[in-house]
Motif scaffolding. Structure first.
Motif, mmCIF file in Angstrom:
data_model
loop_
_atom_site.group_PDB
_atom_site.id
_atom_site.type_symbol
_atom_site.label_atom_id
_atom_site.label_comp_id
_atom_site.label_asym_id
_atom_site.label_seq_id
_atom_site.Cartn_x
_atom_site.Cartn_y
_atom_site.Cartn_z
ATOM 1 N N LYS A 30 -2.574 2.702 2.677
ATOM 2 C CA LYS A 30 -1.912 3.496 1.608
ATOM 3 C C LYS A 30 -2.477 4.798 1.230
ATOM 4 C CE LYS A 30 -0.259 2.946 -3.084
ATOM 5 N NZ LYS A 30 -0.137 2.061 -4.263
ATOM 6 N N LEU A 31 -1.809 5.905 1.525
ATOM 7 C CA LEU A 31 -2.181 7.412 1.182
ATOM 8 C C LEU A 31 -1.558 7.477 -0.255
ATOM 9 C CD1 LEU A 31 -3.537 9.604 2.133
ATOM 10 C CD2 LEU A 31 -1.704 10.134 3.538
ATOM 11 N N GLU A 32 -2.441 7.651 -1.027
ATOM 12 C CA GLU A 32 -2.052 7.752 -2.361
ATOM 13 C C GLU A 32 -2.487 9.213 -2.880
ATOM 14 O OE1 GLU A 32 -3.368 4.584 -4.726
ATOM 15 O OE2 GLU A 32 -5.365 5.306 -5.015
ATOM 16 N N ILE A 33 -1.984 9.675 -3.880
ATOM 17 C CA ILE A 33 -2.277 11.101 -4.480
ATOM 18 C C ILE A 33 -3.555 10.624 -5.382
ATOM 19 C CG2 ILE A 33 -1.948 12.824 -6.107
ATOM 20 C CD1 ILE A 33 0.989 12.721 -5.328
ATOM 21 N N PHE A 77 2.550 11.010 0.984
ATOM 22 C CA PHE A 77 2.032 9.924 0.334
ATOM 23 C C PHE A 77 3.063 8.781 0.557
ATOM 24 C CE2 PHE A 77 -1.570 12.171 -1.132
ATOM 25 C CZ PHE A 77 -1.537 13.568 -1.163
ATOM 26 N N THR A 104 -6.971 2.043 1.562
ATOM 27 C CA THR A 104 -6.370 3.061 0.692
ATOM 28 C C THR A 104 -7.167 4.324 0.733
ATOM 29 O OG1 THR A 104 -5.709 1.301 -0.914
ATOM 30 C CG2 THR A 104 -5.657 3.411 -1.649
ATOM 31 N N SER A 121 -7.212 8.199 -1.013
ATOM 32 C CA SER A 121 -6.836 8.882 -2.033
ATOM 33 C C SER A 121 -7.204 10.176 -1.832
ATOM 34 C CB SER A 121 -7.656 8.329 -3.470
ATOM 35 O OG SER A 121 -7.208 6.741 -3.808
ATOM 36 N N SER A 145 -5.482 14.721 -2.027
ATOM 37 C CA SER A 145 -4.768 15.887 -2.982
ATOM 38 C C SER A 145 -3.961 16.275 -1.933
ATOM 39 C CB SER A 145 -5.658 16.610 -3.610
ATOM 40 O OG SER A 145 -6.356 15.876 -4.528
#
Lengths: 107, 122
Positions: free
Chosen positions: A104-107, A83, A9, A11, A13
């Motif tokens: 998983k690319l998440e904000i 994302f 993962t 995280s 912006s």
């Protein structure tokens, strides 16, 4: 051939740079490695093939690099729609294609 | 618009079989290879095998040989995946995807279906 992606993962912006890694358990001949983007409920989308060739219609903020056993997908200036889950795929072994576990690319 | 359209979700009993279809819209069917890939819950994608509709040739991943059959109907541009003797371990999303025939440098998957959910439960 086992593909191991890192991190699991990431995280970040919007506007950041994302660097995703895919490592193969043995050397891929001719860099037969592709990257895909997958959003939930949608069809996966081809981003890169041959390690560094951008697929048709893919924005140039996406780039791929690497050879042998180590490959990288870089996304410069993350857009909100970036994302998603990213996974790599080796097509070197024609009777045993394999995939990474995904990042998983998440904000 | 070029796309691969898959059949709808299936709920099956253990021991039964399932047939998933994948219809190619918009481009020649026979110049591509159709691959089937599954993703079990929480697992990575897993390649099951391929069919070359133009040649009538299939290749199966060793794990699935004997229990999976891939066929294609060129007249309707539709590929099929049949899985026999289902168990709960077969619960997954099954995707069809295509690659160009010819040199191995073209064997990446340039188009995917949206997947078909198969649930196996008693």
């Amino acid at each position: 051939i086992v593909l191991t992606q890192s991190p699991d993962t990431l995280s970040l912006s919007p506007g950041d740079r994302a660097t995703l890694s895919c490592r193969a358990s043995r050397r891929l001949s001719s860099n037969f490695l592709a990257w895909y983007q997958h959003r939930p409920g949608q069809a996966p989308r081809l981003l890169m093939y041959g390690s560094s060739n951008r697929a048709s219609g893919v924005p140039d903020r996406f780039s791929g690099s690497g050879s042998g056993t180590d490959f990288t997908l870089t996304i410069n200036g993350l857009a909100p729609e970036d994302f998603a889950v990213y996974f790599c795929h080796q097509y070197d072994n024609s009777l045993a294609f394999s995939f990474g576990q995904g990042t998983k690319l998440e904000i | 618009q070029v796309q691969l359209v898959q059949s709808g979700p299936e709920v099956k009993k253990p021991g039964s079989s399932v047939n998933v279809s994948c219809k190619s819209l918009g481009e020649s069917f026979s110049t591509y290879t159709i691959n089937w890939v599954r993703q079990a819950p929480g697992q990575r994608f897993e390649w099951m095998g391929r069919i070359m509709p133009g040649l009538g040739r299939t290749d199966y991943a060793q794990k699935f040989q004997g229990r999976v059959t891939m066929t294609a109907d060129k007249s309707t541009r539709t590929a099929y995946l049949e899985i026999a003797s289902l168990t709960s371990d077969d619960s997954a999303i099954f995707y069809c995807t295509r690659n160009s025939m010819g040199a191995r440098s073209h064997w990446y998957f340039d188009l995917w279906g949206r997947g078909t959910l198969v649930s196996v439960s008693s």
